[in-house]
Design an enzyme around this catalytic site. Structure first.
Site, PDB file in Angstrom:
ATOM      1  N   HIS A  29      11.407   7.893   4.356  1.00 52.90           N
ATOM      2  CA  HIS A  29      10.596   8.077   2.989  1.00 52.90           C
ATOM      3  C   HIS A  29       9.492   8.928   3.308  1.00 52.90           C
ATOM      4  CE1 HIS A  29       7.220   6.426   0.065  1.00 52.90           C
ATOM      5  NE2 HIS A  29       8.672   6.264  -0.404  1.00 52.90           N
TER       6      HIS A  29
ATOM      7  N   PRO B 104      12.763  21.096  10.390  1.00 55.98           N
ATOM      8  CA  PRO B 104      12.263  22.566  10.508  1.00 55.98           C
ATOM      9  C   PRO B 104      11.239  22.961   9.404  1.00 55.98           C
ATOM     10  CG  PRO B 104      14.399  22.181   9.791  1.00 55.98           C
ATOM     11  CD  PRO B 104      14.067  20.924  10.318  1.00 55.98           C
TER      12      PRO B 104
ATOM     13  N   ASP C  96       1.191   6.135  15.441  1.00 57.11           N
ATOM     14  CA  ASP C  96       2.123   5.230  14.602  1.00 57.11           C
ATOM     15  C   ASP C  96       1.128   3.758  14.900  1.00 57.11           C
ATOM     16  OD1 ASP C  96       3.915   3.137  14.537  1.00 57.11           O
ATOM     17  OD2 ASP C  96       5.469   4.084  15.855  1.00 57.11           O
TER      18      ASP C  96
ATOM     19  N   SER D  87       6.449   7.288  -5.577  1.00 61.08           N
ATOM     20  CA  SER D  87       6.091   7.761  -4.624  1.00 61.08           C
ATOM     21  C   SER D  87       6.278   9.404  -4.228  1.00 61.08           C
ATOM     22  CB  SER D  87       7.346   7.328  -3.367  1.00 61.08           C
ATOM     23  OG  SER D  87       7.106   5.792  -3.110  1.00 61.08           O
TER      24      SER D  87
ATOM     25  N   ASP E 188      -3.765   7.444 -14.065  1.00 60.88           N
ATOM     26  CA  ASP E 188      -4.584   8.740 -14.613  1.00 60.88           C
ATOM     27  C   ASP E 188      -3.687   9.782 -15.277  1.00 60.88           C
ATOM     28  OD1 ASP E 188      -7.466   7.922 -13.880  1.00 60.88           O
ATOM     29  OD2 ASP E 188      -6.490   8.039 -11.961  1.00 60.88           O
TER      30      ASP E 188
ATOM     31  N   ASN F 254       6.698   1.402  -9.565  1.00 62.02           N
ATOM     32  CA  ASN F 254       8.071   1.651 -10.213  1.00 62.02           C
ATOM     33  C   ASN F 254       8.412   0.188 -11.147  1.00 62.02           C
ATOM     34  OD1 ASN F 254       8.207   4.319  -9.087  1.00 62.02           O
ATOM     35  ND2 ASN F 254       9.121   3.202  -7.013  1.00 62.02           N
TER      36      ASN F 254
ATOM     37  N   VAL G 271     -10.175   7.670  -6.387  1.00 64.63           N
ATOM     38  CA  VAL G 271      -8.723   7.514  -6.285  1.00 64.63           C
ATOM     39  C   VAL G 271      -7.972   8.015  -7.608  1.00 64.63           C
ATOM     40  CG1 VAL G 271      -6.885   5.565  -6.156  1.00 64.63           C
ATOM     41  CG2 VAL G 271      -9.324   5.364  -4.831  1.00 64.63           C
TER      42      VAL G 271
ATOM     43  N   ASP H 234       2.407   6.145   5.647  1.00 66.71           N
ATOM     44  CA  ASP H 234       3.546   6.065   5.141  1.00 66.71           C
ATOM     45  C   ASP H 234       4.433   5.500   6.159  1.00 66.71           C
ATOM     46  OD1 ASP H 234       6.335   6.433   3.420  1.00 66.71           O
ATOM     47  OD2 ASP H 234       4.921   7.302   2.139  1.00 66.71           O
TER      48      ASP H 234
ATOM     49  N   ILE I  79      13.260  23.871   1.601  1.00 62.57           N
ATOM     50  CA  ILE I  79      12.451  23.834   0.458  1.00 62.57           C
ATOM     51  C   ILE I  79      11.057  24.359   0.650  1.00 62.57           C
ATOM     52  CG2 ILE I  79      13.819  21.963  -0.669  1.00 62.57           C
ATOM     53  CD1 ILE I  79      11.700  20.085   0.395  1.00 62.57           C
TER      54      ILE I  79
END
Length: 619
Positions: free
Chosen positions: A218, A171, A204, A383, A355, A314, A331, A163, A235
Site C-alpha cells: 500500500h 527502481p 519501522d 488513499s 476540502d 471510502n 490538514v 503508511d 511511471i
C-alpha cells in the site's frame, strides 16, 4: 512491460483495517505495564461513543512528560508511551482513571483504516494528463505537465509517507528515498542522537528497526504517486525530484486485513517533525471522532510549518475519517475523483469536512517487487487521491519554501478546477490542479496581499510578468505603478500591436517600455503628460487613481457616466467623467470601504491595486 488488469489486491481488502498503536515507553505506578510485542493478534472492543479500540491498550502522547521515552538511547525509543491495563470497563472510562493515576492524558488505542478500495484495472496514468483515453474526459486531470514547467520538485523537500512501509528496492523509488545525513549505515550506533539506531532512510515503528519495508503493498503505491523517479522506467510521480521518508506504521494480519496502532502513527508524525519533513501524507484514518493524541501531534506539525494531507475515506457517504475531519488549518482533506471528473462512488464527501477532490480511481502506481508479479498495479481509493495533493504541495514548496500550510491549502482550494460533482460534496468545489497551484505559489511576495487572486489572474494571462527580471518570481504588489508600466499592462491586456515603430514622445527613447508607450499612443489611449504640447509621456512618473481612470476608460471605451458621485472628486476635475464611467462599469467601488463615498483621486496606484482594477475591467 505489461500491466495486469488486476494485481495483488483481493476483494476482501476493499477496506484495509489499520489498528494505529503506540510504541512503548516506561510508565510507573497503578500496575500499568510496558506493553511487550503482542504474541497474538489483538482483540477489539467497541467504545461507548462509537468506534473501536484495542482491548486493554492505551497510550500517553505528551512529549513534555518526564520519562516519556526520550531519556534513554534505545533503538526505536519513541516519544509516545503505550500502556496495557486489563481492568474491566469502557476503554474511555479506564483511560480517564489512568489519566488521574499517571498525571498525564491517557487515551484508548483506537482502530483506523487504510483508505483503499479494490477492483483494480489498468488504463494509464490519466491522473497526470488525461487525453480522453478509454472514454475518459479530456483534461480531467491535475495538469502535472503544466506544473513541471515551473518545477519537478527539489531534493530538499521531504514528504513523509506514514503508511505500511515502502519497497526501497523498487527502481522508481530507490533514487527518491530520503537520506539521513547524520546516520552512518549499519554501524549499530545512533550517530545523530535522535534515539533511532541506523535510521538511514526512515523507520519501522512496527518492527522497531530501520528497515521500513512494505508487506501490505500500500505505502509503496502511495509513495510512487508522490515521487516516482524520472528514469526511463515505469511511471512518473507528481513531484519526481522530491524525497520520500518511509515511516512504517502498519502490518498485515495474514488474513487480508492490516493493523497499526494509533501510537505508531503518532510516533511517526513526531519522527517526521524531528527529522525535517515538509509534508506528511496520511492515506489512513480513524472513524469515531478525534484521536486526541494524534491531534496533539498534528498541532506540533502545524507549529513546525508542516502540511498534512489526509484521505477522506471510502464510505461513499458523509462519514469522513479522522484526521481528514479534524478541521485543523494545516490538514487538507481529500476526496476521490474519476477519469470523468466525477466524485468516485466509494469516496467519502462533505461540504464542511472534505476540502477538495483529486484523482483516486483506476490509478496506475508502483507495487512491491515480487518474483512473478509485475512491479506496477492499478488501484482505487482516497488513499491514492491524497498523494496527488502531497506531491503538488511538495512542488509548491520547491518554488516557494516560505509558504505556510494554511497558504498552501488555500491555494490548492482556490486554484483547483471547479467541477459540478464537487460543488455539493467538498468545501472548495474544486478538483486539484497542480499546474495552477504551482503557478500561483511561485510568485513569492503576493501571499499576504489582498490582491493575490487578481495578480495571479493577470499573471496567468501574461498581462504581468513580474517585477524582478529575469527571475520574475515577484510582483511587488505594494510598489507604485509608473506610466511606463501602465502602458505595458494595457498593451498586453488589449493585445495591441500597431505603432511600435513610431516616435510620438521625446522622453521615452531610453525606456524599456518605449514600444508599449508608442502602441498605446497609436491606439489613442494616451495623449501625453504635458498638454497642450503633449510631446512627453513621463514614463517614470507614478500613476494616480484619477489618471488610471482616464487610461482605463479610453482603453475599454466606456461611455456611461451616470454612476459615481464620489464626495472627494471636484465637479470641475478634468477626470470627473472618467471616474464616473469607471464606477458605472463596476471597475471601481471607492477607496473607503465599506462606505465607499470617496475615490481618493490623487492617491498613487499600487501594482496590487492596478491588478484589481484590470481584473475587474477585463474579466
Amino acid at each position: 512491460m505489461s500491466y495486469p488488469h488486476g494485481h495483488r489486491y483481493p476483494e476482501h481488502m476493499a477496506r484495509v483495517l489499520l489498528m494505529l498503536v503506540i510504541v512503548s515507553g516506561l510508565i510507573a505506578g497503578s500496575g500499568a505495564q510496558v506493553l511487550a510485542e503482542p504474541a497474538s493478534w489483538p482483540a477489539f472492543v467497541e467504545l461507548a461513543t462509537g468506534g473501536m479500540a484495542v482491548r486493554g491498550e492505551f497510550y500517553a502522547p505528551d512529549r513534555s512528560v518526564a520519562g516519556a521515552g526520550r531519556t534513554t538511547a534505545v533503538a526505536g525509543t519513541p516519544a509516545i508511551r503505550r500502556i496495557v491495563d486489563q481492568r474491566p470497563g469502557d476503554p474511555l472510562a479506564v483511560a480517564a482513571q489512568l489519566t488521574v493515576e499517571l498525571g498525564t492524558p491517557v487515551y484508548p488505542n483506537v482502530v483506523g483504516h487504510l483508505a483503499q478500495t479494490s477492483e483494480p484495472s489498468y488504463r494509464d496514468q490519466w491522473a497526470l494528463e488525461n487525453t480522453g483515453l478509454a472514454g475518459g474526459t479530456v483534461d480531467a486531470d491535475v495538469d502535472a505537465e503544466d506544473a513541471w514547467h515551473y518545477s519537478t520538485g527539489d531534493a530538499s523537500i521531504v514528504v513523509a509517507i506514514i503508511d505500511s512501509g515502502v519497497d526501497a528496492s523498487h527502481p522508481d523509488l530507490a533514487p527518491r528515498l530520503w537520506e539521513n545525513a547524520g546516520e552512518i549505515p549499519g554501524n549499530g550506533l545512533d550517530d545523530d542522537g535522535n534515539l533511532y539506531i541506523d535510521d538511514t532512510y526512515g523507520w519501522d515503528f512496527v518492527g522497531k528497526d530501520p528497515v521500513p519495508d512494505d508487506d501490505v503493498d500500500h505505502g509503496t503505491g502511495v509513495a510512487a504517486i508522490v515521487a516516482a523517479d524520472v528514469n526511463g522506467v515505469g511511471i512518473t510521480g507528481v513531484a519526481p525530484r522530491t524525497r520520500i521518508m518511509p515511516l512504517r506504521s502498519c502490518f498485515p494480519d495474514g488474513l487480508g486485513d492490516s493493523f497499526c496502532s494509533a501510537a505508531d502513527v503518532i510516533d511517526a508524525v513526531f519522527y517526521a517533525i524531528d527529522n525535517g519533513a515538509s509534508v506528511i501524507n496520511l492515506s489512513l484514518g480513524f472513524d469515531g471522532g478525534p484521536v486526541l493524541g494524534l491531534e496533539l501531534a498534528l498541532a506540533e506539525a502545524r507549529a513546525a510549518g508542516i502540511i498534512v494531507v489526509a484521505a477522506a475515506g471510502n464510505f461513499g457517504s458523509t462519514l469522513v475519517l479522522y484526521p481528514a475531519s479534524s478541521g485543523l488549518d494545516n490538514v487538507v482533506s481529500v476526496a476521490s475523483t474519476d477519469r470523468y471528473d466525477d466524485l468516485s462512488s466509494f469516496s467519502s464527501f462533505s461540504t464542511t469536512l472534505v476540502d477538495i477532490g483529486a484523482p483516486g480511481e483506476e490509478i496506475l502506481t508502483a507495487a512491491v517487487v515480487l518474483p512473478g508479479f509485475d512491479d506496477y498495479v492499478v488501484v482505487d481509493g482516497t488513499s491514492f487521491s491524497a498523494p496527488h495533493v502531497s506531491g503538488t504541495a511538495a512542488l509548491m514548496l520547491s518554488v516557494n519554501p516560505a509558504l505556510t500550510p494554511a497558504q498552501i491549502i488555500d491555494l490548492l482550494k482556490v486554484y483547483g478546477d471547479r467541477r459540478p460533482a464537487l460543488a455539493s460534496t467538498t468545501v472548495a468545489g474544486t478538483r486539484l490542479n497542480a499546474g495552477q497551484a504551482v503557478f500561483a505559489a511561485r510568485l513569492l511576495d503576493i501571499h499576504d496581499s489582498i490582491f493575490r487572486d487578481n495578480i495571479v489572474w493577470l499573471a496567468r494571462r501574461e498581462i504581468t510578468r513580474g517585477c524582478n527580471p529575469p527571475d520574475n518570481n515577484r510582483f511587488c504588489p505594494d510598489d507604485p505603478v509608473t506610466r511606463g508600466e501602465m502602458a505595458a499592462f494595457l498593451v498586453r491586456a488589449l493585445g495591441l500591436t500597431e505603432g511600435a515603430g513610431s516616435d510620438t514622445f521625446s522622453d521615452d527613447d531610453d525606456s524599456v517600455f518605449q514600444a508599449d508607450i508608442e502602441r498605446l499612443a497609436a491606439a489613442g489611449i494616451t495623449k501625453g503628460c504635458n498638454p497642450p504640447d503633449n510631446d512627453l509621456f513621463c514614463p517614470d512618473h507614478v500613476v494616480t487613481r484619477e489618471q488610471m481612470a482616464a487610461f482605463l476608460v479610453r482603453a475599454l471605451g466606456h461611455t456611461d457616466a451616470s454612476g459615481g458621485g464620489f464626495l472627494d472628486v471636484a465637479l470641475d476635475s478634468v477626470f470627473l467623467a472618467d471616474i464616473n464611467r469607471l464606477a458605472t462599469a463596476g471597475i471601481t467601488r471607492g477607496c473607503n470601504p465599506p462606505a465607499n463615498t470617496q475615490f481618493c483621486p490623487a492617491d498613487v496606484v499600487t501594482r496590487g491595486q492596478m491588478a484589481a482594477f484590470l481584473h475587474r475591467a477585463l474579466k
